[in-house]
Design an enzyme around this catalytic site. Sequence first.
Site, mmCIF file in Angstrom:
data_model
loop_
_atom_site.group_PDB
_atom_site.id
_atom_site.type_symbol
_atom_site.label_atom_id
_atom_site.label_comp_id
_atom_site.label_asym_id
_atom_site.label_seq_id
_atom_site.Cartn_x
_atom_site.Cartn_y
_atom_site.Cartn_z
ATOM 1 C CE LYS A 40 33.590 9.380 -1.238
ATOM 2 N NZ LYS A 40 33.144 10.854 -0.664
ATOM 3 N N GLY A 41 33.306 6.491 -7.347
ATOM 4 C CA GLY A 41 32.642 6.493 -8.685
ATOM 5 C C GLY A 41 31.791 5.318 -9.238
ATOM 6 C CD GLU A 96 38.217 2.824 -11.825
ATOM 7 O OE1 GLU A 96 36.936 3.454 -11.485
ATOM 8 O OE2 GLU A 96 38.975 3.159 -11.293
ATOM 9 C CG ASP A 97 33.538 5.900 -11.993
ATOM 10 O OD1 ASP A 97 34.530 5.281 -11.921
ATOM 11 O OD2 ASP A 97 33.262 7.103 -11.916
ATOM 12 C CG ASP A 100 39.940 11.209 -16.894
ATOM 13 O OD1 ASP A 100 40.450 11.592 -18.096
ATOM 14 O OD2 ASP A 100 39.488 12.135 -16.036
ATOM 15 C CE LYS A 128 36.826 12.017 -19.707
ATOM 16 N NZ LYS A 128 37.135 13.167 -19.005
ATOM 17 C CG PHE A 149 34.691 17.611 -15.656
ATOM 18 C CD1 PHE A 149 35.602 17.263 -15.210
ATOM 19 C CD2 PHE A 149 33.429 17.665 -14.962
ATOM 20 C CE1 PHE A 149 35.797 16.928 -14.029
ATOM 21 C CE2 PHE A 149 33.478 17.470 -13.641
ATOM 22 C CZ PHE A 149 34.614 17.021 -12.959
ATOM 23 C CB VAL A 150 31.275 13.157 -18.078
ATOM 24 C CG1 VAL A 150 31.148 13.445 -19.786
ATOM 25 C CG2 VAL A 150 32.217 12.172 -17.742
ATOM 26 N NE ARG A 162 30.794 10.937 -5.449
ATOM 27 C CZ ARG A 162 32.104 10.834 -5.840
ATOM 28 N NH1 ARG A 162 32.133 10.127 -7.066
ATOM 29 N NH2 ARG A 162 33.162 11.346 -5.269
HETATM 30 C C1 PRP Z 1 37.756 8.800 -10.810
HETATM 31 C C2 PRP Z 1 37.229 7.490 -11.286
HETATM 32 C C3 PRP Z 1 38.337 6.285 -11.405
HETATM 33 C C4 PRP Z 1 39.262 7.349 -11.808
HETATM 34 C C5 PRP Z 1 39.649 7.355 -13.102
HETATM 35 O O1 PRP Z 1 38.106 8.529 -9.429
HETATM 36 O O2 PRP Z 1 36.355 6.818 -10.416
HETATM 37 O O3 PRP Z 1 38.523 5.655 -10.264
HETATM 38 O O4 PRP Z 1 39.164 8.784 -11.448
HETATM 39 O O5 PRP Z 1 40.641 8.410 -13.489
HETATM 40 P P1 PRP Z 1 42.222 7.933 -14.175
HETATM 41 O O6 PRP Z 1 42.015 6.726 -15.328
HETATM 42 O O7 PRP Z 1 42.794 9.260 -14.682
HETATM 43 O O8 PRP Z 1 42.937 7.343 -13.026
HETATM 44 P P2 PRP Z 1 38.144 9.778 -8.544
HETATM 45 O O9 PRP Z 1 39.806 9.554 -8.263
HETATM 46 O O10 PRP Z 1 37.926 11.179 -9.023
HETATM 47 O O11 PRP Z 1 37.532 9.284 -7.234
HETATM 48 P P3 PRP Z 1 35.992 9.035 -6.903
HETATM 49 O O12 PRP Z 1 35.687 7.999 -7.683
HETATM 50 O O13 PRP Z 1 35.807 9.035 -5.467
HETATM 51 O O14 PRP Z 1 35.226 10.412 -7.387
#
Ligand code: PRP
Length: 172
Positions: A40-41, A96-97, A100, A128, A149-150, A162
Site C-alpha cells: 500500500k505504501g 515504490e515508496d 529497504d 536505504k 524507521f520512517v 500513512r
Molecule cells: C514496504 C514498502 C516496500 C517494501 C520494501 O511494504 O512499501 O514495498 O516494504 O521493503 P524491502 O525493500 O525490505 O523489500 P510493506 O511490505 O511494509 O507493505 P505496505 O506497503 O503495505 O506497508
Amino acid sequence: MPELKTIITADEIQAKVSELAGKIREHYSGRDLLLIGVLKGSIHFLSDLARQLDPTTEIDFVQVSSYGPGNSSSGVVRIKKDLDINIEGRHVLVVEDILDTGLTLTHLRELFATRKPASLQVVTLLQKPTALQHGGRAEYVGFDIPDEFVVGYGLDYAERYRNLPYVAVLRE
Ligand code: PRP
C-alpha cells in the site's frame, strides 16, 4: 506517545516528485507507459507522480508480503494481489515508496521479467543503504535516507501514519 521527527518536508517531497516526473516524461516521451504501484505504501507517491505524467498513462497495482526470520531480509515474497493488466510488450515503470532490504523489488523484477515487458524500470521515493547491498536497484531515486524507521507519505507503523504529507523518523 511515539515521537515523530520530520526528515523530509511535504514541500521537499513535492519538489522531488516534480523533478522525477520531468525525467520520467522525458524518458517515456512517445511511449505508452504503464505505472505499477506496489500497495500500500506507494499510494500517495503514485498519485502525485501520475498526475504529472501524460494523461494516457495507465495504472495498475500489485501487492506483496514478505516473510522471514526476524526481519524480512532473508524471507520469501508472496503475491497477495497480482496485476490486472497483461504487461507483455508494455513499457512498465514500477512505483515504490521505499527500498529497504531490496527484497521486494528483486522479486518483482524477476517475476515481471518472465512476463516479457518491452521495458522495465523502477522509481522509488526513498532508498536505504541496505537495499543497494542486496542488489535492490532503481533507475529513479528520490532521496537516500539513513537506516532508521520512517513513516508518512504512504509508509506506516502498524497501518498508521500513512496519511502524513511528510516523511518522519518514528521513535518510541
Ligand atoms: C514496504 C514498502 C516496500 C517494501 C520494501 O511494504 O512499501 O514495498 O516494504 O521493503 P524491502 O525493500 O525490505 O523489500 P510493506 O511490505 O511494509 O507493505 P505496505 O506497503 O503495505 O506497508
